[in-house]
Design an enzyme around this catalytic site. Structure first.
Site, PDB file in Angstrom:
ATOM      1  N   LYS A  45       0.709  -1.392   0.105  1.00 10.33           N
ATOM      2  CA  LYS A  45      -0.240  -0.018  -0.374  1.00 10.33           C
ATOM      3  C   LYS A  45       1.128   0.967  -0.231  1.00 10.33           C
ATOM      4  O   LYS A  45       0.634   2.097  -0.740  1.00 10.33           O
ATOM      5  CB  LYS A  45      -0.700   0.256   1.250  1.00 10.33           C
ATOM      6  CG  LYS A  45      -1.404   1.072   1.954  1.00 10.33           C
ATOM      7  CD  LYS A  45      -1.754   0.676   3.308  1.00 10.33           C
ATOM      8  CE  LYS A  45      -0.674   1.205   3.979  1.00 10.33           C
ATOM      9  NZ  LYS A  45      -1.100   1.644   5.496  1.00 10.33           N
ATOM     10  N   THR A  46       1.704   1.513   1.027  1.00  6.30           N
ATOM     11  CA  THR A  46       3.043   2.700   0.718  1.00  6.30           C
ATOM     12  C   THR A  46       3.731   2.834  -0.438  1.00  6.30           C
ATOM     13  O   THR A  46       3.439   3.812  -1.298  1.00  6.30           O
ATOM     14  CB  THR A  46       3.979   2.252   2.195  1.00  6.30           C
ATOM     15  OG1 THR A  46       2.512   1.743   3.077  1.00  6.30           O
ATOM     16  CG2 THR A  46       4.373   4.183   2.764  1.00  6.30           C
ATOM     17  N   ASP A 231      -4.120   7.594   3.412  1.00 11.16           N
ATOM     18  CA  ASP A 231      -3.818   6.858   4.119  1.00 11.16           C
ATOM     19  C   ASP A 231      -4.563   6.320   5.496  1.00 11.16           C
ATOM     20  O   ASP A 231      -5.259   6.836   5.752  1.00 11.16           O
ATOM     21  CB  ASP A 231      -2.108   6.790   4.281  1.00 11.16           C
ATOM     22  CG  ASP A 231      -1.360   5.468   4.876  1.00 11.16           C
ATOM     23  OD1 ASP A 231      -2.166   4.726   4.135  1.00 11.16           O
ATOM     24  OD2 ASP A 231      -0.719   5.905   5.501  1.00 11.16           O
ATOM     25  N   GLU A 232      -4.867   5.430   5.432  1.00  8.42           N
ATOM     26  CA  GLU A 232      -5.843   4.543   6.272  1.00  8.42           C
ATOM     27  C   GLU A 232      -6.941   4.970   6.721  1.00  8.42           C
ATOM     28  O   GLU A 232      -7.462   5.612   7.337  1.00  8.42           O
ATOM     29  CB  GLU A 232      -4.692   4.784   7.988  1.00  8.42           C
ATOM     30  CG  GLU A 232      -3.437   4.167   7.773  1.00  8.42           C
ATOM     31  CD  GLU A 232      -3.354   3.127   8.041  1.00  8.42           C
ATOM     32  OE1 GLU A 232      -3.730   1.657   7.739  1.00  8.42           O
ATOM     33  OE2 GLU A 232      -2.238   2.446   7.994  1.00  8.42           O
ATOM     34  N   GLN A 262      -8.832  -4.110   8.807  1.00  9.84           N
ATOM     35  CA  GLN A 262      -7.652  -3.699   9.601  1.00  9.84           C
ATOM     36  C   GLN A 262      -8.043  -2.080   9.907  1.00  9.84           C
ATOM     37  O   GLN A 262      -7.146  -1.082  10.911  1.00  9.84           O
ATOM     38  CB  GLN A 262      -6.468  -3.084   9.071  1.00  9.84           C
ATOM     39  CG  GLN A 262      -5.703  -4.033   8.393  1.00  9.84           C
ATOM     40  CD  GLN A 262      -4.247  -4.464   7.755  1.00  9.84           C
ATOM     41  OE1 GLN A 262      -2.800  -3.408   8.786  1.00  9.84           O
ATOM     42  NE2 GLN A 262      -4.668  -4.495   6.980  1.00  9.84           N
ATOM     43  N   ARG A 610       1.189  -9.494  11.203  1.00 10.46           N
ATOM     44  CA  ARG A 610       2.579  -8.318  11.249  1.00 10.46           C
ATOM     45  C   ARG A 610       4.202  -9.417  11.235  1.00 10.46           C
ATOM     46  O   ARG A 610       4.816  -8.472  10.817  1.00 10.46           O
ATOM     47  CB  ARG A 610       2.604  -7.688  12.540  1.00 10.46           C
ATOM     48  CG  ARG A 610       1.530  -6.412  12.653  1.00 10.46           C
ATOM     49  CD  ARG A 610       1.704  -5.503  11.830  1.00 10.46           C
ATOM     50  NE  ARG A 610       0.552  -5.591  11.088  1.00 10.46           N
ATOM     51  CZ  ARG A 610      -0.137  -5.146  10.242  1.00 10.46           C
ATOM     52  NH1 ARG A 610       1.482  -4.230   9.794  1.00 10.46           N
ATOM     53  NH2 ARG A 610      -0.451  -5.354   9.332  1.00 10.46           N
TER      54      ARG A 610
END
Length: 740
Positions: A45-46, A231-232, A262, A610
């Site tokens: 995503k980043t 973002d997010e 998330q 993670r």
DNA sequence: CTGTTTAGGCTTTTT
DNA sequence: GCCTAAACAG
């Protein structure tokens, strides 16, 4: 350099096609029109966000025409770094930052439009609570039953929804100790304005109000921001959503990246529903799904996917990977939190020593802050370097807040909250009653600030004697500091204040280990101050950044909450405390029912994902809560994990796995409750065996890994009071010291 | 007004 | 068990 050359350079630095998969590429290349990117965990995503920004720049857009918002400073920093790298440093001038920092920047340019002055201060949660408490006390509300935290939560909810007091519908009438919460909200806002202050929620709320009420300002920003990236996105609240929507209505070039699975901030107003609204509110929006995971082995991915599939309320997606199966997740049943910590510490040592794994690639992810304790204790005993991430924040330490309060008062004499904090630190003999007299005087003389009230009361001769002298001295210090030469650096200025206020002197006089630590912290603060040109800049930074950037990339195991771990990845992840009541947390279950459990499950999903290679899930039969043992039953999430991807390890004393027994939840619970009392007696006997091993006596010399050598001054059970040669007197557990 | 003692709450998660 | 705020004594 000409613009043309400049963009050629950018072009050379990016090679989209070879490093992006087809879905990622389409999210990067289609820069016109609204776009929603549903990006699962570990799907790059980043990378998509940064490549997209680089691509937008490549097409000839000026950096200042791009707005990119994140939630955390960490994410903002990382994005800034990566964009700078991808564009060869040609990204300066992008509006890139957290929602709050961008909001603050915009609000400062238009403060008068919402009744603030440009140098408004941003108060933190503790200041907010103090202010609310003052209001509650003044209104004669029973503060025991109706505390400031409750009121802050109510007001916060309204702010999350973008509602000023006058917009809160009367149908939402909410009783607060016999008063209307709306009325208290109104008073609170008025009090903030009088202080020229805003709280966190206000930064966003006032931004929204500003754009809603001032068409010219709105048009200006709509023109300016040709491209907006978020973002997010699943973490946005209604207020943020409305704000984004207003800004994006000009060019319709908004790209939101998020993952409904998330979403773990519902408790602070985040609305996953914003994802669903997106396609409705932005006509012709495209949706791209990123489902290929590049992070984890397939066992980890399978376990996480299986777990999250128990949630009803989700868009649904299927993550896949080309990675091999890897090791199954290890599920470990332990007796109590100490055994849990011991297992993790042993495993870390073995991974490090026999397999050469780096400590920085391992992390312990907990549900709640208090869980870090047993790990810290154990890691100290094993001499395993660790770092608790996000524990007590640097800028929240008392001594740092004191210094900041001095600076705040310099910056703005009407800052009563700062005044109250430091008027008597160091001790100047000015207590509550004097403070109250300042407040009363100010209120009956046209809302004077406390500092001005003190001044006036001195002049009028109301204040005299010992207290009068003391106040006079304080005020003349303030005046003196105000008139210090302009060319003084911030550091020099603060050093002067530290010296003349006798603050350092006060700490030195304490002559304790603790005070020494505080002095160290202040030195650290001075180091951090070097970066800032003005006090205003520094104060802005402090309010929006919760911690100093400690560039500790050292070889340490990270211990942090799962919330804090979002966005991070580690080779090995330890997930302790998977027990009912702790995870899912009792409060979530009680307060939000199924919705709460689903959010907890998403948190579990975040935790597992993670891990790149190894994940350990632990649960204990007993856990110390407020240092009392409580028996617990395994988390419901454990039985949602697929058998094929987990390996069970029972440490002998642990609970049996729920699937292996036909007992019901309640009967297990019952059994452990009754067994607990029986087993309790076996615990002390275990401890006494240890005690006979190294029976300490008062007066004996001992050694402790962290505190060094010392002498036992007292003992009770397995706890020793030790007077350390260097560290002073401490209570320690006997297993952490050895006889010399 | 200060310093000490005591009682009560606290442990979600953050800008 | 730890920290804070209130209560109390000096």
């Amino acid at each position: 350099m000409h613009e043309k050359e400049m963009f050629q350079n950018i072009h050379e630095d990016i090679d989209f096609k070879s490093s992006l998969n087809p879905e990622q590429l389409s999210a990067v290349e289609n820069i016109e029109g609204p776009l929603l990117v549903l990006a699962g965990a570990g799907t790059g995503k980043t990378k998509v966000l940064t490549s997209r920004i680089a691509n937008i720049l490549l097409k000839g857009t000026f950096p200042s025409q791009i707005l990119a918002v994140t939630f955390t400073n960490k994410a903002a920093r990382e994005m800034a770094d990566r964009v700078a790298k991808a564009t060869g440093g040609r990204s300066d001038g992008i509006w890139l930052g957290t929602f709050h920092s961008i909001a603050s920047r915009i609000l400062r340019s238009h403060a008068p439009a919402v009744g603030l002055k440009t140098n408004f201060i941003i108060i933190d949660t503790s200041d907010q609570l103090r202010l609310l408490k003052q209001i509650i006390v003044e209104m004669n509300i029973d503060e025991k039953k109706w505390n400031a935290k409750k009121l802050a939560a109510i007001i916060g909810k309204w702010k999350d929804k973008g509602l000023m007091p006058d917009k809160v519908g009367s149908s939402e009438y909410c009783d607060f100790g016999g008063h209307s919460a709306i009325e208290l909200y109104r008073i609170y806002q008025a009090r903030l304005i009088a202080l020229n202050a805003v709280d966190f929620g206000d930064l966003l709320l006032y931004n929204l109000i500003l754009l809603q009420n001032n068409d010219d300002i709105l048009k200006n920003y709509q023109r300016r921001f040709k491209y907006i990236l978020v973002d997010e996105y699943q973490d946005t609240n209604l207020c943020q959503y409305l704000w984004l929507r207003l800004l994006a209505q000009g060019n319709q070039n908004i790209c939101c990246v998020g993952d409904d699975d998330q979403s773990i901030y519902g408790w602070r107003g985040a609305e996953v529903g914003n994802i669903l609204r997106f396609e409705r509110d932005f006509k012709g929006a495209s949706v791209v799904r990123l489902e290929r995971n590049y992070r984890s082995t397939s066992h980890i991915l399978t376990a996480a996917s299986e777990l999250i599939s128990n949630n009803k309320d989700r868009l649904g997606k299927t993550l896949w990977t080309k990675d091999n199966e890897g090791d199954p997740l290890k599920l470990i049943a332990v007796w109590d939190d100490r055994e849990e910590a011991r297992f993790v510490a042993d495993e870390i040592e073995s991974l490090q020593q026999t397999k050469g794994h780096s400590l920085s690639q391992m992390a312990v992810l907990v549900r709640a802050g208090f869980q870090t304790r047993s790990f810290e204790e154990r890691f100290i005993a094993h001499s395993i370097p660790y770092k608790v991430v996000g524990g007590l924040r640097f800028y929240e330490r008392a001594e740092i807040k004191d210094i900041i309060a001095y600076l705040r008062l310099m910056n703005q004499s009407s800052d009563d909250l700062a005044f109250e904090r430091i008027i008597n630190v160091p001790k100047r003999g000015i207590g509550d009653s004097t403070l109250k007299s300042f407040r009363d005087f100010g209120r009956s003389n046209g809302n004077l600030s406390m500092l001005d009230s003190a001044r006036a009361m001195l002049q009028d001769g109301i204040l005299k004697g010992k207290i009068g002298n003391s106040v006079e001295n304080f005020i003349s210090l303030i005046d003196k500091w105000r008139n210090l030469p302009e060319e003084m650096t911030v550091v020099e200025f603060v050093e002067t204040v530290l010296k003349e206020s006798a603050y350092i002197e006060m700490l030195k006089a304490e002559d304790s280990m603790e005070a020494e630590g505080r002095i160290e912290n202040i030195k650290e603060l001075l180091r951090a101050l070097e970066e800032f040109e003005t006090i205003e800049n520094f104060l802005e930074h402090v309010s929006l950044v919760s911690d100093i950037d400690m560039l500790n990339q050292d070889n340490m195991v990270g211990i942090m909450t799962m919330h804090a771990a979002k966005g991070l990845e580690f080779e090995t992840v330890f997930l302790p405390g998977w027990e009912e009541g702790l995870f899912p947390s009792q409060r979530s279950v009680d307060e939000s029912g199924t919705k709460g459990v689903e959010e907890e499950r998403r948190l579990a999903y975040v935790g597992i994902t993670r891990a790149k290679k190894r994940a350990y899930i632990l649960y204990a039969a007993n856990r110390r809560v407020y240092n009392q043992f409580q028996s617990s039953i395994p988390s419901r999430f454990i039985e949602e994990l697929p058998e094929g991807s987990i390996e069970k390890i029972n440490m002998g004393n642990g609970l049996s796995f729920r699937k292996e027994s036909s007992e019901s939840y309640d009967s297990i619970k019952q059994r452990y409750k009754s067994e607990d009392s029986a087993k309790q007696s076996s615990i002390p006997s275990m401890n006494t065996t240890k005690k006979t091993n190294g029976n300490f006596t008062v007066g004996q010399r001992v050694f402790h890994v962290k505190f060094g050598y010392g002498k036992v001054t007292n003992l009770s059970g397995n706890q020793l009071d030790v007077h350390f040669d260097k560290a002073g007197t401490k209570k320690v557990i006997e297993t952490y010291v050895e006889a010399v």
